[in-house]
Scaffold this motif. Sequence first.
Motif, PDB file in Angstrom:
ATOM      1  N   MET A   1     -22.971 -10.768  30.676  1.00  0.00           N
ATOM      2  CA  MET A   1     -23.767 -11.923  31.056  1.00  0.00           C
ATOM      3  C   MET A   1     -22.868 -13.135  31.276  1.00  0.00           C
ATOM      4  SD  MET A   1     -26.559 -14.399  29.991  1.00  0.00           S
ATOM      5  CE  MET A   1     -25.100 -15.310  29.740  1.00  0.00           C
ATOM      6  N   GLY A   2     -23.118 -13.875  32.345  1.00  0.00           N
ATOM      7  CA  GLY A   2     -22.163 -14.905  32.724  1.00  0.00           C
ATOM      8  C   GLY A   2     -22.615 -16.331  32.463  1.00  0.00           C
ATOM      9  N   VAL A   3     -21.627 -17.154  32.233  1.00  0.00           N
ATOM     10  CA  VAL A   3     -21.843 -18.585  32.028  1.00  0.00           C
ATOM     11  C   VAL A   3     -20.866 -19.321  32.927  1.00  0.00           C
ATOM     12  CG1 VAL A   3     -21.640 -20.456  30.350  1.00  0.00           C
ATOM     13  CG2 VAL A   3     -22.486 -18.224  29.619  1.00  0.00           C
ATOM     14  N   ARG A   4     -21.360 -20.263  33.702  1.00  0.00           N
ATOM     15  CA  ARG A   4     -20.491 -21.059  34.568  1.00  0.00           C
ATOM     16  C   ARG A   4     -20.538 -22.525  34.160  1.00  0.00           C
ATOM     17  NH1 ARG A   4     -17.472 -17.237  37.054  1.00  0.00           N
ATOM     18  NH2 ARG A   4     -18.687 -15.924  38.433  1.00  0.00           N
ATOM     19  N   PHE A   5     -19.364 -23.161  34.200  1.00  0.00           N
ATOM     20  CA  PHE A   5     -19.333 -24.620  34.064  1.00  0.00           C
ATOM     21  C   PHE A   5     -19.648 -25.205  35.434  1.00  0.00           C
ATOM     22  CE2 PHE A   5     -16.563 -23.369  30.569  1.00  0.00           C
ATOM     23  CZ  PHE A   5     -16.940 -24.239  29.561  1.00  0.00           C
ATOM     24  N   ARG A   6     -20.559 -26.149  35.509  1.00  0.00           N
ATOM     25  CA  ARG A   6     -20.814 -26.852  36.777  1.00  0.00           C
ATOM     26  C   ARG A   6     -20.019 -28.169  36.736  1.00  0.00           C
ATOM     27  NH1 ARG A   6     -25.614 -25.015  39.717  1.00  0.00           N
ATOM     28  NH2 ARG A   6     -25.183 -26.829  40.995  1.00  0.00           N
ATOM     29  N   GLY A   7     -20.653 -29.299  37.017  1.00  0.00           N
ATOM     30  CA  GLY A   7     -19.903 -30.559  37.080  1.00  0.00           C
ATOM     31  C   GLY A   7     -19.634 -31.180  35.716  1.00  0.00           C
ATOM     32  N   TRP A   8     -18.686 -32.088  35.702  1.00  0.00           N
ATOM     33  CA  TRP A   8     -18.332 -32.804  34.478  1.00  0.00           C
ATOM     34  C   TRP A   8     -18.507 -34.305  34.704  1.00  0.00           C
ATOM     35  CZ3 TRP A   8     -15.934 -30.387  30.047  1.00  0.00           C
ATOM     36  CH2 TRP A   8     -15.771 -28.999  30.186  1.00  0.00           C
ATOM     37  N   GLY A   9     -18.656 -35.058  33.619  1.00  0.00           N
ATOM     38  CA  GLY A   9     -18.739 -36.522  33.724  1.00  0.00           C
ATOM     39  C   GLY A   9     -18.276 -37.156  32.428  1.00  0.00           C
ATOM     40  N   ILE A  10     -17.727 -38.342  32.536  1.00  0.00           N
ATOM     41  CA  ILE A  10     -17.279 -39.048  31.323  1.00  0.00           C
ATOM     42  C   ILE A  10     -17.757 -40.505  31.351  1.00  0.00           C
ATOM     43  CG2 ILE A  10     -15.199 -37.636  31.077  1.00  0.00           C
ATOM     44  CD1 ILE A  10     -13.613 -40.195  32.003  1.00  0.00           C
ATOM     45  N   ALA A  11     -17.731 -41.117  30.181  1.00  0.00           N
ATOM     46  CA  ALA A  11     -18.034 -42.553  30.081  1.00  0.00           C
ATOM     47  C   ALA A  11     -17.192 -43.140  28.961  1.00  0.00           C
ATOM     48  CB  ALA A  11     -19.509 -42.761  29.774  1.00  0.00           C
ATOM     49  N   VAL A  12     -16.534 -44.241  29.258  1.00  0.00           N
ATOM     50  CA  VAL A  12     -15.794 -44.960  28.208  1.00  0.00           C
ATOM     51  C   VAL A  12     -16.190 -46.431  28.263  1.00  0.00           C
ATOM     52  CG1 VAL A  12     -13.806 -43.398  28.040  1.00  0.00           C
ATOM     53  CG2 VAL A  12     -13.772 -45.224  29.733  1.00  0.00           C
ATOM     54  N   PRO A  13     -16.181 -47.103  27.120  1.00  0.00           N
ATOM     55  CA  PRO A  13     -16.521 -48.533  27.119  1.00  0.00           C
ATOM     56  C   PRO A  13     -15.523 -49.332  27.958  1.00  0.00           C
ATOM     57  CG  PRO A  13     -16.400 -47.654  24.877  1.00  0.00           C
ATOM     58  CD  PRO A  13     -15.857 -46.600  25.776  1.00  0.00           C
ATOM     59  N   ASP A  14     -15.957 -50.499  28.437  1.00  0.00           N
ATOM     60  CA  ASP A  14     -15.071 -51.349  29.253  1.00  0.00           C
ATOM     61  C   ASP A  14     -13.962 -51.985  28.414  1.00  0.00           C
ATOM     62  OD1 ASP A  14     -16.545 -50.851  31.507  1.00  0.00           O
ATOM     63  OD2 ASP A  14     -17.878 -52.574  31.201  1.00  0.00           O
ATOM     64  N   LYS A  15     -14.262 -52.242  27.144  1.00  0.00           N
ATOM     65  CA  LYS A  15     -13.305 -53.013  26.327  1.00  0.00           C
ATOM     66  C   LYS A  15     -12.073 -52.179  25.950  1.00  0.00           C
ATOM     67  CE  LYS A  15     -12.846 -55.828  22.200  1.00  0.00           C
ATOM     68  NZ  LYS A  15     -13.460 -56.234  20.933  1.00  0.00           N
ATOM     69  N   VAL A  16     -10.905 -52.664  26.390  1.00  0.00           N
ATOM     70  CA  VAL A  16      -9.641 -51.994  26.081  1.00  0.00           C
ATOM     71  C   VAL A  16      -9.001 -52.706  24.886  1.00  0.00           C
ATOM     72  CG1 VAL A  16      -7.333 -51.427  26.948  1.00  0.00           C
ATOM     73  CG2 VAL A  16      -9.297 -51.397  28.510  1.00  0.00           C
ATOM     74  N   VAL A  17      -8.628 -51.934  23.868  1.00  0.00           N
ATOM     75  CA  VAL A  17      -7.907 -52.512  22.719  1.00  0.00           C
ATOM     76  C   VAL A  17      -6.523 -51.876  22.689  1.00  0.00           C
ATOM     77  CG1 VAL A  17      -7.870 -52.781  20.216  1.00  0.00           C
ATOM     78  CG2 VAL A  17     -10.052 -52.892  21.437  1.00  0.00           C
ATOM     79  N   THR A  18      -5.500 -52.700  22.911  1.00  0.00           N
ATOM     80  CA  THR A  18      -4.129 -52.188  22.943  1.00  0.00           C
ATOM     81  C   THR A  18      -3.540 -52.146  21.530  1.00  0.00           C
ATOM     82  OG1 THR A  18      -3.139 -54.361  23.180  1.00  0.00           O
ATOM     83  CG2 THR A  18      -3.787 -53.236  25.221  1.00  0.00           C
ATOM     84  N   ASN A  19      -2.391 -51.473  21.410  1.00  0.00           N
ATOM     85  CA  ASN A  19      -1.704 -51.461  20.112  1.00  0.00           C
ATOM     86  C   ASN A  19      -1.287 -52.870  19.715  1.00  0.00           C
ATOM     87  OD1 ASN A  19      -1.998 -48.711  20.151  1.00  0.00           O
ATOM     88  ND2 ASN A  19       0.120 -48.289  20.791  1.00  0.00           N
ATOM     89  N   ASP A  20      -0.881 -53.656  20.695  1.00  0.00           N
ATOM     90  CA  ASP A  20      -0.506 -55.046  20.389  1.00  0.00           C
ATOM     91  C   ASP A  20      -1.698 -55.836  19.864  1.00  0.00           C
ATOM     92  OD1 ASP A  20       2.195 -54.850  20.930  1.00  0.00           O
ATOM     93  OD2 ASP A  20       1.963 -55.346  23.057  1.00  0.00           O
ATOM     94  N   ASP A  21      -2.884 -55.567  20.417  1.00  0.00           N
ATOM     95  CA  ASP A  21      -4.093 -56.235  19.893  1.00  0.00           C
ATOM     96  C   ASP A  21      -4.261 -55.916  18.411  1.00  0.00           C
ATOM     97  OD1 ASP A  21      -4.763 -57.286  22.382  1.00  0.00           O
ATOM     98  OD2 ASP A  21      -6.014 -55.560  22.928  1.00  0.00           O
ATOM     99  N   LEU A  22      -4.073 -54.633  18.041  1.00  0.00           N
ATOM    100  CA  LEU A  22      -4.257 -54.234  16.638  1.00  0.00           C
ATOM    101  C   LEU A  22      -3.189 -54.849  15.746  1.00  0.00           C
ATOM    102  CD1 LEU A  22      -5.206 -50.444  16.991  1.00  0.00           C
ATOM    103  CD2 LEU A  22      -6.720 -52.361  16.510  1.00  0.00           C
ATOM    104  N   SER A  23      -1.975 -55.002  16.294  1.00  0.00           N
ATOM    105  CA  SER A  23      -0.885 -55.557  15.458  1.00  0.00           C
ATOM    106  C   SER A  23      -1.118 -57.022  15.095  1.00  0.00           C
ATOM    107  CB  SER A  23       0.468 -55.461  16.147  1.00  0.00           C
ATOM    108  OG  SER A  23       0.488 -54.502  17.089  1.00  0.00           O
ATOM    109  N   LYS A  24      -2.072 -57.654  15.787  1.00  0.00           N
ATOM    110  CA  LYS A  24      -2.346 -59.064  15.438  1.00  0.00           C
ATOM    111  C   LYS A  24      -3.065 -59.179  14.106  1.00  0.00           C
ATOM    112  CE  LYS A  24      -2.513 -60.502  20.232  1.00  0.00           C
ATOM    113  NZ  LYS A  24      -3.380 -60.298  21.394  1.00  0.00           N
TER     114      LYS A  24
END
Length: 306
Positions: A1-24
């Motif tokens: 019996m078969g299973v197929r992957f169809r399409g994929w999708g992702i979502a990430v928040p807009d806010k980027v937190v860099t390592n430098d941000d955390l070092s503050k």
Amino acid sequence: MGVRFRGWGIAVPDKVVTNDDLSKTLDTSDEWIRERTGIRERRIGGSAMTLGVAAAEKAMAASGVGPADIDFLVMATTTPDRLTPATAPMVATRLGLTCPAMDLNAACSGFMYAVRTAQGLLETGNRRILVIGAENLSRWTDWNDRNMAVLLADGGGATVLEYDESGTDILSFVLGADGAAADLLTCEHGGFIEMNGKEVFRRAVRVVVESAEEAMAKAGVTASDISLVVPHQANVRIIQAATQRLGIDMDRAVVVLDRYGNTSSASIPLAMDDAIVNGRVRPGELALLTGFGAGMTWASSVVRWS
Ligand code: ACO
């Protein structure tokens, strides 16, 4: 019996937190975080529900299916919006689905556990299953704890699995769990995520290697047959150690943790989507999907890309 992957999708928040941000605000540095983990930045915001909905909308569009085509929603999340109800029914309603919907918590192995569950549901008469992995780890992160704050992040990913009697994409599956290791990576009600990093690291490499070798043996393939490794994105050093032990070149592994950090059950679909967008998987090639997480849990699967 078969299973197929169809399409994929992702979502990430807009806010980027860099390592430098955390070092503050934390006693850490961009250099330490990059060298010890491979992470450069992460996305923070949203909730398991909003990220799950956004990723699922893209996966359904990429699959060419509408709400009426989905027979079941399995949502992997360690960080549901509420203790109860589960997040999946709320996601389903926002997507216009009227099918059964449930959450599944297997921590960072969650997406793989959800795919395996969906495979079982397809074997019992369902035609199409929406599988989501979405996390809001930032809500359960102590932003004063440098051990965890530099690692965890938010994100979502989804795919549609479809019944196909003519063949299958999933060649093998190996799942495991060991509750004796529960205290190594844990979050109490009302608390924050805590981890024995060194011990998790050590065990992660071991269970990834063992389960991947078992999955390849079950599929009747060897490491040299694997074109792409899609691993859980916790730490690039774990990925390096595991691929080295498996005898697979590191350049065959997908790494997105530099941009997204550790998003638990969202991390494998984030990596898979990146591989697809960048043309790293071609029809007929074999991919090894492998994850590990709190529980401890682990999961490996060999997939032939159709
Ligand atoms: N910034 C700067 N220094 C730090 C930081 C930080 N963020 N964190 C720890 N240090 C210090 C330590 O205090 C220690 O200092 P010392 O030598 O003076 O004692 C030194 O850096 C080394 O610390 P280690 O803990 O030995 O660092 P290690 O190389 O083990 O890396 C890490 C730590 C990144 C956590 C690693 O162990 C790891 O990745 N573990 C696995 C994490 C994982 O896979 N989690 C999985 C799932 S997460 C989930 O499920 C939600």
